[in-house]
Design a protein around this motif. Structure first.
Motif, short mmCIF file in Angstrom:
data_model
loop_
_atom_site.label_atom_id
_atom_site.label_comp_id
_atom_site.label_asym_id
_atom_site.label_seq_id
_atom_site.Cartn_x
_atom_site.Cartn_y
_atom_site.Cartn_z
N GLY A 80 24.99 -13.26 18.53
CA GLY A 80 26.09 -13.19 19.73
C GLY A 80 25.87 -14.22 20.51
N PHE A 81 24.64 -14.92 20.65
CA PHE A 81 24.60 -15.70 21.65
C PHE A 81 24.86 -17.38 21.40
CE2 PHE A 81 22.92 -14.39 25.91
CZ PHE A 81 22.35 -13.10 25.47
N GLY A 82 25.38 -17.27 20.12
CA GLY A 82 25.61 -18.60 19.52
C GLY A 82 27.00 -19.01 19.23
N VAL A 83 27.99 -18.30 19.76
CA VAL A 83 29.37 -18.18 19.22
C VAL A 83 30.52 -18.63 20.58
CG1 VAL A 83 29.01 -17.01 17.31
CG2 VAL A 83 29.70 -15.91 19.41
N TRP A 84 29.73 -18.47 21.75
CA TRP A 84 30.79 -18.52 22.73
C TRP A 84 31.83 -19.26 23.21
CZ3 TRP A 84 26.22 -21.31 23.37
CH2 TRP A 84 26.27 -22.72 24.01
N ALA A 85 31.79 -20.66 22.23
CA ALA A 85 33.04 -21.55 22.53
C ALA A 85 33.99 -21.33 21.56
CB ALA A 85 32.24 -23.03 22.39
N HIS A 86 34.04 -20.24 20.77
CA HIS A 86 35.05 -19.84 19.97
C HIS A 86 36.43 -19.39 20.78
CE1 HIS A 86 33.27 -15.63 18.74
NE2 HIS A 86 34.06 -15.49 20.11
N HIS A 87 36.00 -19.05 21.98
CA HIS A 87 37.11 -18.95 23.03
C HIS A 87 37.57 -20.00 23.57
CE1 HIS A 87 36.20 -14.34 23.30
NE2 HIS A 87 34.82 -14.82 22.93
N MET A 88 36.91 -21.08 23.18
CA MET A 88 37.50 -22.63 23.95
C MET A 88 38.11 -23.39 22.79
SD MET A 88 34.11 -22.61 26.46
CE MET A 88 34.54 -24.20 27.07
N PHE A 89 38.35 -22.99 21.62
CA PHE A 89 39.01 -24.08 20.69
C PHE A 89 40.28 -24.69 20.98
CE2 PHE A 89 35.74 -23.18 18.03
CZ PHE A 89 35.78 -21.93 17.06
N THR A 90 40.96 -24.31 22.27
CA THR A 90 41.76 -25.14 22.79
C THR A 90 41.60 -25.89 23.96
OG1 THR A 90 42.77 -23.40 23.75
CG2 THR A 90 43.59 -23.60 21.72
N ALA A 91 40.32 -25.81 24.24
CA ALA A 91 40.05 -26.42 25.77
C ALA A 91 39.54 -28.14 25.31
CB ALA A 91 38.87 -25.74 26.38
N GLY A 92 39.71 -28.44 24.16
CA GLY A 92 39.42 -29.81 24.15
C GLY A 92 37.96 -30.23 23.86
N LEU A 93 37.37 -29.32 23.02
CA LEU A 93 35.93 -29.75 22.95
C LEU A 93 35.84 -30.67 21.43
CD1 LEU A 93 34.33 -25.84 22.90
CD2 LEU A 93 34.55 -27.70 24.92
N SER A 94 34.75 -31.23 21.46
CA SER A 94 34.68 -32.03 20.45
C SER A 94 34.91 -31.29 18.88
CB SER A 94 33.25 -32.72 20.31
OG SER A 94 32.23 -32.00 19.64
N PRO A 95 35.30 -31.71 17.75
CA PRO A 95 35.54 -31.10 16.64
C PRO A 95 34.33 -30.83 16.09
CG PRO A 95 36.89 -33.42 16.56
CD PRO A 95 36.15 -33.27 17.93
N VAL A 96 33.21 -31.62 16.24
CA VAL A 96 31.73 -31.27 15.78
C VAL A 96 31.36 -30.06 16.49
CG1 VAL A 96 29.49 -31.73 15.57
CG2 VAL A 96 31.33 -33.79 15.26
N ALA A 97 31.59 -29.72 17.76
CA ALA A 97 31.24 -28.50 18.30
C ALA A 97 32.12 -27.50 17.92
CB ALA A 97 31.32 -28.80 20.02
N GLU A 98 33.27 -27.81 17.80
CA GLU A 98 34.20 -26.57 17.30
C GLU A 98 33.57 -26.06 15.84
OE1 GLU A 98 38.26 -27.68 19.59
OE2 GLU A 98 38.21 -28.03 17.47
#
Ligand code: HEM
Ligand SMILES: [Cu+2]
Length: 625
Positions: free
Chosen positions: A297-315
């Protein structure tokens, strides 16, 4: 066996009646009841906010609410339901049940427990006072910068920045208390792998809170400083970064959703075996999958930011870990179904809500997996499909689970049985209303309806399903009225429950209903998982559970306690300290208004200091009148 409080040893008898005794209580059971009643009241407030939203959206071009009022309502609905309803109801169950489940007489730090409760209550009341004092937080429960850091004539998001901090301190206080209690105060023989699953999930939840709350606290302080002291943490033009807030918020926010659901998962891991008359299938797997969910649960937070312009690798990384969480969740679901499978089922209200939990959580979980698929999430993000998803896990999941817990444990808390006919009406109305409210939202979302929009025009094909969703939400409202009536009626004239109405498995059913202030006349020595079943049933050569002869029990059955039982004394310093801290917090909220803010800050700090010093120096001889 004589039961005394430390003050009684000195000839003082605490008064247990009247308002004063509730204001000064340090008894975990009473604190649990106060959390429960507060959470129910705030759930009703959050529900009324939701009904206003649903009336506005029942048809196109709604006129009941202005855009400004709508923004405040959905923001406060989210904050109220999460921080003032679901989290405190979990704390209610944990406060009342953990010491009873592990064979302890109270929690490790009773006055800290009282402090956490009053800080929670006063913190929520301060947040809600915003309705009457210039308007409520209106930047959504996620408080995204720079919307939340815009300085306007209103202090709305300052309530958010300070209010959530205060609630965070309350949560950290009670979490530390539960961890200390569970690790140090278990009855002899109750090893960690003999602990009930509800208590286990409370361990995981407490660690999640202690590790995630400080993260959002940093974010909230930065928000407060950006709003009041001209710092630029989130100002892109000034080399700040608005995305920093999103990262800090969701590093807290995603573990937070497990804080909301793990206790409910723990509850149905108690009810399902009892009403299937089978041990929990794969106890260890249920426990360790809960721990695994906590970690992942501590390793997924950015799945709320898939449209925030993160790098594809991070996504991709966050997408994969998000899918991974489906594994331990699936393990739990299969083990619950394995427990029911082949069991002798009692389909009472608690069991219906427990099975309802599993079914609704599966639906919520499956739409969750679709969010982990990045291209699909790009379509679904910020649409009603997302609103449907998290209500299936938070209402169909958490709320259903906690309601199952009320029908299961209220006989222990009150000594009376809830009415099953009203219970069944409650379940079926809520089940129908819930699915009619949130089922259609999947369709509305995939048809492009955005969330957080105060009205919509005609001709987009959203009218019918919005109408259905609004009808559904009112059916939920009616079902909750049936529930409240059942509880009130039971308190007045419910049938007696006895100590063990469900022929249950765990230690809490060994004491009276309701339990005495000291919980157990004699603390049991525990030798088994499901200790009480092993004191009632043996296993015949075919492995079937057979009743043991009356009075038969493995010796020693109870702890021999020389010198009587000492219980903590009532104290009024925790409520004073909490009141002072919230007053100081309100001073910060009104910082921008000059002397008023500074004055409240100083007075609040002084009151808090008085409370803390009194608490620290409290002679056990003081009579708390
Ligand atoms: C019981 C009946 C409930 C109804 C009818 C309901 C209805 C709604 C609706 C219509 C929205 C979307 C508003 C919008 O985006 O414009 C919403 C948002 C939300 N609801 Fe509920 N809800 C209910 C219960 C709950 C519960 C129990 C929880 C949490 C534990 C919850 C948490 C939230 C959150 C976090 C939001 C997002 C608020 C935001 O966008 O900032 N709701 N709810
Ligand atoms: Cu998440």
């Amino acid at each position: 066996m004589a039961v005394t409080t430390l003050t009684e040893d000195l000839g003082y008898t605490p008064n247990t009646d009247g308002v004063w005794s509730w204001l000064t209580t340090v008894d975990h059971k009473r604190i649990g009841i106060m959390y429960g009643v507060s959470a129910l009241v705030f759930f009703i407030v959050g529900g009324l906010e939701a009904l206003l939203i649903r009336i506005q959206l029942a048809g196109p071009n709604g006129t009941l609410l202005s855009a400004d009022a709508y923004n405040q309502l959905f923001t406060m609905h989210g904050i109220t339901m999460i921080f003032a309803a679901i989290m405190p109801v979990a704390a209610a169950f944990q406060n009342y049940m953990i010491p009873l489940q592990i064979g302890a007489r109270d929690v490790a730090f009773p006055r800290l427990n009282a402090f956490s409760f009053w800080l929670f209550l006063f913190g929520v009341l301060m947040l809600m006072s915003s309705f009457f004092l210039g308007g409520s937080p209106d930047g959504a429960w996620t408080g995204y910068a720079n919307l939340s850091t815009q300085v306007t004539e209103f202090v709305r998001m300052d309530y958010y920045a300070i209010g959530l901090q205060l609630l965070g301190v309350a949560s950290i206080g009670s979490s530390a208390n539960f961890i200390a209690t569970i690790f140090t105060m278990r009855a002899p023989g109750m090893t960690m792998m003999r602990m009930p699953v509800f208590t286990w999930m409370s361990v995981v939840t407490s660690f999640l809170l202690i590790l995630s709350m400080p993260v959002i606290s940093v974010g909230l302080w930065q928000m407060f400083l950006d709003r009041n002291f001209g710092t630029v943490f989130y100002e892109a033009q000034a080399s700040g970064d608005p995305l920093l807030w999103q990262h800090l918020f969701w590093v807290f926010g995603h573990p937070e959703v497990y804080v909301l659901v793990l206790p409910a998962m723990g509850i149905i891991s108690e009810t399902l075996p009892t009403f299937s008359r089978k041990p929990l299938f794969g106890y260890a797997f249920v426990v360790f999958s809960g721990i695994a969910i906590g970690f992942l649960g501590f390793g997924v937070w950015a799945h709320h930011m898939f449209t925030a312009g993160l790098s594809p690798v991070a996504e991709v990384g966050f997408g994969i870990v998000t899918m991974l969480i489906a594994v331990p969740t699936g393990v739990k679901i299969f083990n619950w179904i394995g427990t029911i499978w082949g069991g002798k089922l009692t389909l009472n209200t608690s069991m219906l809500f427990s099975i309802g939990f599993i079914a609704m959580f599966i639906i919520g979980g499956l739409s969750g997996v679709t969010h982990a698929v990045i291209p699909a999430d790009t379509q679904q993000h910020d649409s009603y499909y997302v609103v449907a998803h998290f209500h299936y896990v938070l209402v169909g999941g958490s709320a259903f689970g906690f309601i199952a817990g009320v029908y299961y444990w209220l006989p222990k808390w009150t000594g009376k049985m809830l009415n099953e006919t009203l219970g069944k009406w409650h379940f079926w109305l809520m089940f129908l209303g819930f699915n009619l409210t949130f089922g259609p939202m999947h369709i509305l979302g995939l048809n492009g309806m955005p969330r957080r929009t105060y009205r919509y025009p005609e001709g987009l094909g959203w009218e019918f399903w919005n109408g259905m969703a609004t009808i559904g939400s009112f059916i939920i409202g009616v079902s909750m009225l049936v529930f409240i009536w059942n509880v009130i009626n039971t308190r007045r004239k419910g049938l007696p429950a006895g100590n063990d109405p469900w022929d249950a498995r765990t230690v809490e059913w060994m004491t009276t209903s309701p339990p005495p202030i000291h919980n157990f006349d004699r603390v049991p020595v525990v030798r088994h998982l499901d200790e009480l079943w092993h004191r009632k049933y043996g296993v015949d050569e075919e492995g079937r559970a057979v009743p043991l002869p009356d009075g038969y029990v493995e010796e020693p059955a109870f702890v021999e306690e020389a010198g009587g039982i000492h219980m903590p004394s009532p104290s009024y310093y925790p409520i004073i300290a909490a009141f002072g801290l919230v007053t100081a917090g309100a001073g910060l909220v009104f910082w921008s208004s000059g002397i008023l803010g500074v004055g409240m800050l100083v007075i609040g700090a002084a009151i808090m200091l008085w409370g803390v010093v009194g608490w620290a120096a409290e002679p056990i001889t003081r009579e708390a009148h």
